[in-house]
Enzyme design. Structure first.
Site, PDB file in Angstrom:
ATOM      1  N   ARG A  39     -36.856  13.319 -86.775  1.00 14.59           N
ATOM      2  CA  ARG A  39     -36.738  14.400 -85.663  1.00 14.59           C
ATOM      3  C   ARG A  39     -35.316  14.830 -84.971  1.00 14.59           C
ATOM      4  O   ARG A  39     -35.407  15.398 -84.032  1.00 14.59           O
ATOM      5  CB  ARG A  39     -37.992  14.273 -84.787  1.00 14.59           C
ATOM      6  CG  ARG A  39     -39.345  14.236 -84.976  1.00 14.59           C
ATOM      7  CD  ARG A  39     -39.778  15.903 -85.201  1.00 14.59           C
ATOM      8  NE  ARG A  39     -40.898  15.971 -85.790  1.00 14.59           N
ATOM      9  CZ  ARG A  39     -42.075  15.984 -85.077  1.00 14.59           C
ATOM     10  NH1 ARG A  39     -41.927  15.985 -83.941  1.00 14.59           N
ATOM     11  NH2 ARG A  39     -43.404  16.164 -85.806  1.00 14.59           N
ATOM     12  N   ARG A  43     -36.291  19.921 -80.787  1.00 16.01           N
ATOM     13  CA  ARG A  43     -36.238  20.482 -79.215  1.00 16.01           C
ATOM     14  C   ARG A  43     -35.252  19.911 -78.378  1.00 16.01           C
ATOM     15  O   ARG A  43     -34.766  20.491 -77.542  1.00 16.01           O
ATOM     16  CB  ARG A  43     -37.653  20.430 -78.502  1.00 16.01           C
ATOM     17  CG  ARG A  43     -38.573  21.658 -79.143  1.00 16.01           C
ATOM     18  CD  ARG A  43     -40.001  21.580 -78.558  1.00 16.01           C
ATOM     19  NE  ARG A  43     -40.634  20.162 -79.241  1.00 16.01           N
ATOM     20  CZ  ARG A  43     -41.779  20.009 -79.352  1.00 16.01           C
ATOM     21  NH1 ARG A  43     -42.543  20.641 -78.570  1.00 16.01           N
ATOM     22  NH2 ARG A  43     -42.226  19.039 -80.014  1.00 16.01           N
ATOM     23  N   ARG A  52     -34.783  29.075 -82.830  1.00 13.10           N
ATOM     24  CA  ARG A  52     -36.268  29.165 -82.898  1.00 13.10           C
ATOM     25  C   ARG A  52     -36.995  30.234 -81.925  1.00 13.10           C
ATOM     26  O   ARG A  52     -38.125  30.361 -82.144  1.00 13.10           O
ATOM     27  CB  ARG A  52     -36.828  27.781 -82.740  1.00 13.10           C
ATOM     28  CG  ARG A  52     -36.894  27.057 -83.758  1.00 13.10           C
ATOM     29  CD  ARG A  52     -38.072  27.260 -84.803  1.00 13.10           C
ATOM     30  NE  ARG A  52     -39.406  27.826 -84.322  1.00 13.10           N
ATOM     31  CZ  ARG A  52     -40.154  27.087 -83.573  1.00 13.10           C
ATOM     32  NH1 ARG A  52     -39.987  25.581 -83.707  1.00 13.10           N
ATOM     33  NH2 ARG A  52     -41.482  27.632 -83.308  1.00 13.10           N
ATOM     34  N   TYR A 163     -55.402  15.085 -90.342  1.00 13.63           N
ATOM     35  CA  TYR A 163     -55.311  16.468 -89.738  1.00 13.63           C
ATOM     36  C   TYR A 163     -56.382  17.137 -90.322  1.00 13.63           C
ATOM     37  O   TYR A 163     -56.962  18.080 -89.695  1.00 13.63           O
ATOM     38  CB  TYR A 163     -53.992  17.027 -89.973  1.00 13.63           C
ATOM     39  CG  TYR A 163     -52.979  16.425 -88.923  1.00 13.63           C
ATOM     40  CD1 TYR A 163     -52.891  16.809 -87.656  1.00 13.63           C
ATOM     41  CD2 TYR A 163     -51.877  15.680 -89.544  1.00 13.63           C
ATOM     42  CE1 TYR A 163     -51.858  16.115 -86.913  1.00 13.63           C
ATOM     43  CE2 TYR A 163     -50.806  15.014 -88.581  1.00 13.63           C
ATOM     44  CZ  TYR A 163     -50.887  15.290 -87.436  1.00 13.63           C
ATOM     45  OH  TYR A 163     -50.105  14.597 -86.503  1.00 13.63           O
TER      46      TYR A 163
HETATM   47  O1  CP3 Z   1     -35.634  16.546 -87.978  1.00 11.24           O
HETATM   48  C1  CP3 Z   1     -36.705  16.166 -88.881  1.00 11.24           C
HETATM   49  O2  CP3 Z   1     -37.123  15.267 -88.558  1.00 11.24           O
HETATM   50  C2  CP3 Z   1     -37.086  17.281 -89.910  1.00 11.24           C
HETATM   51  C3  CP3 Z   1     -38.325  17.947 -89.347  1.00 11.24           C
HETATM   52  C4  CP3 Z   1     -39.693  17.362 -89.267  1.00 11.24           C
HETATM   53  C5  CP3 Z   1     -40.656  18.215 -88.393  1.00 11.24           C
HETATM   54  N1  CP3 Z   1     -41.800  17.492 -88.715  1.00 11.24           N
HETATM   55  C6  CP3 Z   1     -40.342  19.250 -87.370  1.00 11.24           C
HETATM   56  C7  CP3 Z   1     -41.143  19.874 -86.609  1.00 11.24           C
HETATM   57  C8  CP3 Z   1     -40.324  16.485 -89.784  1.00 11.24           C
HETATM   58  C9  CP3 Z   1     -39.957  15.385 -90.894  1.00 11.24           C
HETATM   59  C10 CP3 Z   1     -42.035  16.634 -89.679  1.00 11.24           C
HETATM   60  C11 CP3 Z   1     -42.711  15.562 -89.866  1.00 11.24           C
HETATM   61  C12 CP3 Z   1     -44.298  15.437 -89.373  1.00 11.24           C
HETATM   62  N2  CP3 Z   1     -44.839  16.380 -88.776  1.00 11.24           N
HETATM   63  C13 CP3 Z   1     -44.774  14.306 -88.942  1.00 11.24           C
HETATM   64  C14 CP3 Z   1     -44.341  13.037 -89.602  1.00 11.24           C
HETATM   65  C15 CP3 Z   1     -43.288  12.467 -88.602  1.00 11.24           C
HETATM   66  C16 CP3 Z   1     -43.925  11.835 -87.457  1.00 11.24           C
HETATM   67  O3  CP3 Z   1     -43.506  12.564 -86.378  1.00 11.24           O
HETATM   68  O4  CP3 Z   1     -44.509  10.953 -87.239  1.00 11.24           O
HETATM   69  C17 CP3 Z   1     -45.911  14.776 -88.460  1.00 11.24           C
HETATM   70  C18 CP3 Z   1     -47.096  13.629 -88.056  1.00 11.24           C
HETATM   71  C19 CP3 Z   1     -46.066  16.068 -88.161  1.00 11.24           C
HETATM   72  C20 CP3 Z   1     -46.841  16.814 -87.463  1.00 11.24           C
HETATM   73  C21 CP3 Z   1     -46.378  17.511 -86.230  1.00 11.24           C
HETATM   74  N3  CP3 Z   1     -45.673  18.829 -86.399  1.00 11.24           N
HETATM   75  C22 CP3 Z   1     -46.526  17.328 -84.908  1.00 11.24           C
HETATM   76  C23 CP3 Z   1     -46.903  16.037 -84.580  1.00 11.24           C
HETATM   77  C24 CP3 Z   1     -45.514  18.131 -84.035  1.00 11.24           C
HETATM   78  C25 CP3 Z   1     -45.238  18.065 -82.807  1.00 11.24           C
HETATM   79  C26 CP3 Z   1     -46.290  18.941 -82.008  1.00 11.24           C
HETATM   80  C27 CP3 Z   1     -45.414  19.068 -80.668  1.00 11.24           C
HETATM   81  O5  CP3 Z   1     -45.259  20.428 -80.450  1.00 11.24           O
HETATM   82  O6  CP3 Z   1     -45.051  18.268 -79.853  1.00 11.24           O
HETATM   83  C28 CP3 Z   1     -45.478  19.016 -85.287  1.00 11.24           C
HETATM   84  C29 CP3 Z   1     -44.447  20.245 -84.902  1.00 11.24           C
HETATM   85  C30 CP3 Z   1     -42.973  20.108 -85.281  1.00 11.24           C
HETATM   86  N4  CP3 Z   1     -42.489  19.623 -86.570  1.00 11.24           N
HETATM   87  C31 CP3 Z   1     -41.961  20.287 -84.527  1.00 11.24           C
HETATM   88  C32 CP3 Z   1     -40.692  20.087 -85.157  1.00 11.24           C
HETATM   89  C33 CP3 Z   1     -39.221  20.264 -84.946  1.00 11.24           C
HETATM   90  C34 CP3 Z   1     -41.804  21.060 -83.083  1.00 11.24           C
HETATM   91  C35 CP3 Z   1     -42.047  22.355 -83.353  1.00 11.24           C
HETATM   92  C36 CP3 Z   1     -41.201  22.988 -81.974  1.00 11.24           C
HETATM   93  O7  CP3 Z   1     -40.300  22.935 -82.226  1.00 11.24           O
HETATM   94  O8  CP3 Z   1     -42.012  23.895 -81.532  1.00 11.24           O
END
Ligand code: CP3
Length: 358
Positions: A39, A43, A52, A163
């Site tokens: 990540r 943010r 974004r 999910y």
């Molecule tokens: O920088 C990186 O790591 C690359 C991008 C990345 C994202 N999601 C961007 C993202 C990667 C590798 C993921 C994988 C992902 N997504 C996982 C596996 C990694 C982990 O954290 O265990 C999982 C479980 C998800 C599912 C998911 N998508 C979650 C739990 C969330 C967060 C929800 C929140 O708002 O807190 C997302 C959304 C997400 N994916 C964001 C980002 C940058 C946040 C979106 C935003 O900016 O509003």
């Protein structure tokens, strides 16, 4: 600081296949311990929030200009040793037609949860042309990154299934476990489809030039070892095998998976991701000499005073020496409120503490 642009005429010299990340993954000597952060794009970065603004997450993931810019942001800012493709684990599910959304502050939410055999009809195979933009973004990134490797990724079948079956994020995964044990045949059919989706998503990124891939089985730590072996590992192995012939390193990560590390390695990984609950020395002892490790600074500790962070980084680097190779990372993703200056400082510290004179 190195400046990278998406269309850099003179990207960093060097071959990403010989980068510290790839070398550490293979257990080869490195000029310094490579570091990147799960990540790292997101943010914690004001420049991310800016681009974004007003763009829904799934739309951002499908827009190559944004994917390229957001993926490069943390590489420019922190000088990390790898970029991770900006996308989400549910992007390929949306691409095959599953009705879902990524809700800010919550995560993926599926409109109609998957619970019956009829639901499998809503999960067709992923065809590469359904995510042609992912291949395009990858190619542009690889050209812009030069010697810095790009890590492609996918969600593992169990985490994706959770999910789909729960309909969203879950603390106890109760519907998923009920399906797994109540109708094992349906469970295996669902996971076989997810392995195809996951493996194809990895392969698209790898064929377009990614130097490594990571399979995220974030929630596998919710399972007993027996259940992991019987119901999950074969499907994760199938997903990882989709890129086996390409010869690039494969990283396999989950949270709370200390009891599963050897099974996750045996699924077909070169590098096993370790969260902050298990010391890298213990992880290396469990895994033996065939695997490199990745991890494992607690992301919450990035909020502690610098001298605490410094001592933790030094401890983790020392413990990582027990493994065949070590890729420095967090034990899970960067928390949104993290001060990005601390991530830059951790990157510099890892490099300084591990640099070998040429
Ligand atoms: O920088 C990186 O790591 C690359 C991008 C990345 C994202 N999601 C961007 C993202 C990667 C590798 C993921 C994988 C992902 N997504 C996982 C596996 C990694 C982990 O954290 O265990 C999982 C479980 C998800 C599912 C998911 N998508 C979650 C739990 C969330 C967060 C929800 C929140 O708002 O807190 C997302 C959304 C997400 N994916 C964001 C980002 C940058 C946040 C979106 C935003 O900016 O509003």
């Amino acid at each position: 600081m190195t400046t990278l642009t998406a269309d850099a005429a003179t990207p960093d010299a060097g071959d990403p296949a010989d980068s510290p990340l790839v070398r550490a993954a293979r257990g080869l000597a490195v000029p310094h311990t490579p570091v990147w952060f799960m990540r790292q794009a997101g943010r914690s970065l004001p420049e991310y929030l800016e681009v974004r603004d007003g763009v829904p997450m799934l739309e951002a993931c499908r827009t190559p200009d944004l994917v390229v810019e957001i993926t490069l942001q943390p590489v420019r800012r922190h000088g990390v040793d790898a970029a991770i493709f900006f996308s989400d684990i549910v992007v390929p599910l949306a691409a095959v037609g599953v009705d879902l959304d990524i809700v800010p502050g919550t995560g993926p939410v599926v409109a109609q949860p998957f619970r019956t055999r009829a639901d499998l009809d809503r999960l067709p195979a992923l065809a590469p042309d359904a995510v042609e933009d992912v291949a395009e973004s990858t190619r542009r990134l690889v050209a812009g990154l030069g010697g810095t490797p790009l890590i492609g990724f996918a969600g593992a079948p169990f985490t994706l299934a959770s999910y789909l079956v729960e309909g969203g994020p879950s603390r106890h995964h109760e519907h998923t476990k009920a399906l797994m044990h109540g109708d094992p045949e349906l469970w295996h059919d669902l996971c076989a489809r997810l392995a195809q989706v996951s493996g194809t998503f990895l392969r698209i990124q790898a064929e377009a030039g990614a130097s490594a891939v990571q399979l995220f089985d974030s929630w596998a730590g919710a399972l007993s070892r027996a259940d992991y072996r019987a119901f999950v590992q074969p499907h994760s192995a199938a997903a990882l095998s989709a890129v086996a012939d390409l010869g690039i390193p494969r990283i396999h990560f989950g949270v709370g998976t200390g009891e599963l590390l050897t099974d996750m390695g045996a699924a077909g990984a070169d590098v096993v991701g370790v969260d902050f609950r298990v010391s890298l020395a213990d992880a290396a002892a469990r895994l033996g000499p065939s695997y490199a490790v990745q991890g494992n600074l607690d992301p919450a500790l990035l909020f502690a005073p610098w001298d605490v962070i410094e001592a933790e980084v030094a401890r983790i680097l020392a413990e990582g020496r027990a493994a065949r190779g070590h890729v420095f990372n967090l034990g899970h993703g960067v928390l949104p409120a993290t001060d990005p200056a601390v991530l830059t400082r951790v990157t510099e510290l890892v490099h300084r503490l591990t640099e070998h004179p040429a």
